[in-house]
Write a protein that holds these residues in place. Structure first.
Motif, PDB file in Angstrom:
ATOM      1  N   GLU A   1       0.815  13.074 -20.335  1.00 45.82           N
ATOM      2  CA  GLU A   1       1.862  12.697 -19.386  1.00 45.82           C
ATOM      3  C   GLU A   1       1.251  11.685 -18.434  1.00 45.82           C
ATOM      4  N   THR A   2       1.996  10.633 -18.140  1.00 44.64           N
ATOM      5  CA  THR A   2       1.494   9.596 -17.248  1.00 44.64           C
ATOM      6  C   THR A   2       2.398   9.494 -16.032  1.00 44.64           C
ATOM      7  N   TYR A   3       1.768   9.478 -14.875  1.00 48.35           N
ATOM      8  CA  TYR A   3       2.479   9.322 -13.608  1.00 48.35           C
ATOM      9  C   TYR A   3       1.901   8.137 -12.862  1.00 48.35           C
ATOM     10  N   GLU A   4       2.785   7.403 -12.210  1.00 50.51           N
ATOM     11  CA  GLU A   4       2.371   6.321 -11.334  1.00 50.51           C
ATOM     12  C   GLU A   4       2.657   6.770  -9.906  1.00 50.51           C
ATOM     13  N   TYR A   5       1.696   6.532  -9.039  1.00 52.67           N
ATOM     14  CA  TYR A   5       1.830   6.928  -7.638  1.00 52.67           C
ATOM     15  C   TYR A   5       1.682   5.709  -6.745  1.00 52.67           C
ATOM     16  N   ASN A   6       2.505   5.671  -5.722  1.00 52.15           N
ATOM     17  CA  ASN A   6       2.401   4.637  -4.715  1.00 52.15           C
ATOM     18  C   ASN A   6       2.043   5.332  -3.407  1.00 52.15           C
ATOM     19  N   ILE A   7       0.878   5.024  -2.891  1.00 51.12           N
ATOM     20  CA  ILE A   7       0.408   5.605  -1.627  1.00 51.12           C
ATOM     21  C   ILE A   7       0.576   4.535  -0.562  1.00 51.12           C
ATOM     22  N   GLU A   8       1.445   4.811   0.409  1.00 48.02           N
ATOM     23  CA  GLU A   8       1.792   3.815   1.426  1.00 48.02           C
ATOM     24  C   GLU A   8       1.393   4.283   2.814  1.00 48.02           C
ATOM     25  N   ASP A   9       1.156   3.307   3.672  1.00 46.32           N
ATOM     26  CA  ASP A   9       0.979   3.577   5.091  1.00 46.32           C
ATOM     27  C   ASP A   9       2.333   4.012   5.640  1.00 46.32           C
ATOM     28  N   GLU A  10       2.352   5.072   6.397  1.00 47.90           N
ATOM     29  CA  GLU A  10       3.601   5.607   6.947  1.00 47.90           C
ATOM     30  C   GLU A  10       4.305   4.595   7.848  1.00 47.90           C
ATOM     31  N   ASN A  11       3.521   3.739   8.510  1.00 48.36           N
ATOM     32  CA  ASN A  11       4.088   2.801   9.477  1.00 48.36           C
ATOM     33  C   ASN A  11       4.218   1.371   8.956  1.00 48.36           C
ATOM     34  N   ASN A  12       3.685   1.110   7.754  1.00 44.49           N
ATOM     35  CA  ASN A  12       3.743  -0.245   7.211  1.00 44.49           C
ATOM     36  C   ASN A  12       3.725  -0.157   5.685  1.00 44.49           C
ATOM     37  N   GLU A  13       4.898  -0.210   5.077  1.00 46.85           N
ATOM     38  CA  GLU A  13       4.990  -0.042   3.625  1.00 46.85           C
ATOM     39  C   GLU A  13       4.343  -1.185   2.850  1.00 46.85           C
ATOM     40  N   ASN A  14       3.994  -2.278   3.550  1.00 48.07           N
ATOM     41  CA  ASN A  14       3.278  -3.374   2.884  1.00 48.07           C
ATOM     42  C   ASN A  14       1.835  -2.998   2.572  1.00 48.07           C
ATOM     43  N   PHE A  15       1.312  -1.995   3.268  1.00 48.33           N
ATOM     44  CA  PHE A  15      -0.026  -1.490   2.978  1.00 48.33           C
ATOM     45  C   PHE A  15       0.125  -0.341   1.997  1.00 48.33           C
ATOM     46  N   ASN A  16      -0.270  -0.581   0.764  1.00 45.29           N
ATOM     47  CA  ASN A  16      -0.126   0.458  -0.245  1.00 45.29           C
ATOM     48  C   ASN A  16      -1.170   0.296  -1.345  1.00 45.29           C
TER      49      ASN A  16
END
Length: 107
Positions: free
Chosen positions: A3-18
């Protein structure tokens, strides 16, 4: 079976930082898991080149470094990989301790 999962980990205050990461889980052998990180152009196994993701602007670069430090702290002092594995498809989880938002997507 994998099974393959993709995760996006973002800064809570700036979604451009991920950071985008991908995990391939072997459903028959929990020790057989592969991790990949996206450098903006391609997926790299067990490695990420943060210089490719860091903004050119000095002020934004310092904020990005703070974001990376929080992700690193979560990896080292929290249970990042275990928490990711527990996330179901299309789930979003806020990690207030680290000011991060994590989005999961089964692919």
């Amino acid at each position: 079976m994998k099974e393959t999962y993709e995760y996006n980990i973002e800064d809570e205050n700036n979604e451009n930082f991920n950071i985008k990461c991908k995990a391939e889980y072997d459903t028959t052998n929990s020790y057989n898991t592969n991790y990949y990180f996206y450098d903006g152009n391609k997926w790299l196994k067990d490695f990420i080149d943060l210089n490719k993701l860091s903004p050119d602007n000095e002020e934004e670069s310092k904020e990005f470094e703070d974001f990376i430090t929080r992700v690193h702290d979560y990896m080292v002092h929290g249970n990042l990989w275990e928490d990711l594995k527990e996330l179901d498809d299309n789930k979003i989880e806020n990690k207030k301790t680290y000011n991060l938002v994590i989005k999961a997507k089964k692919i």
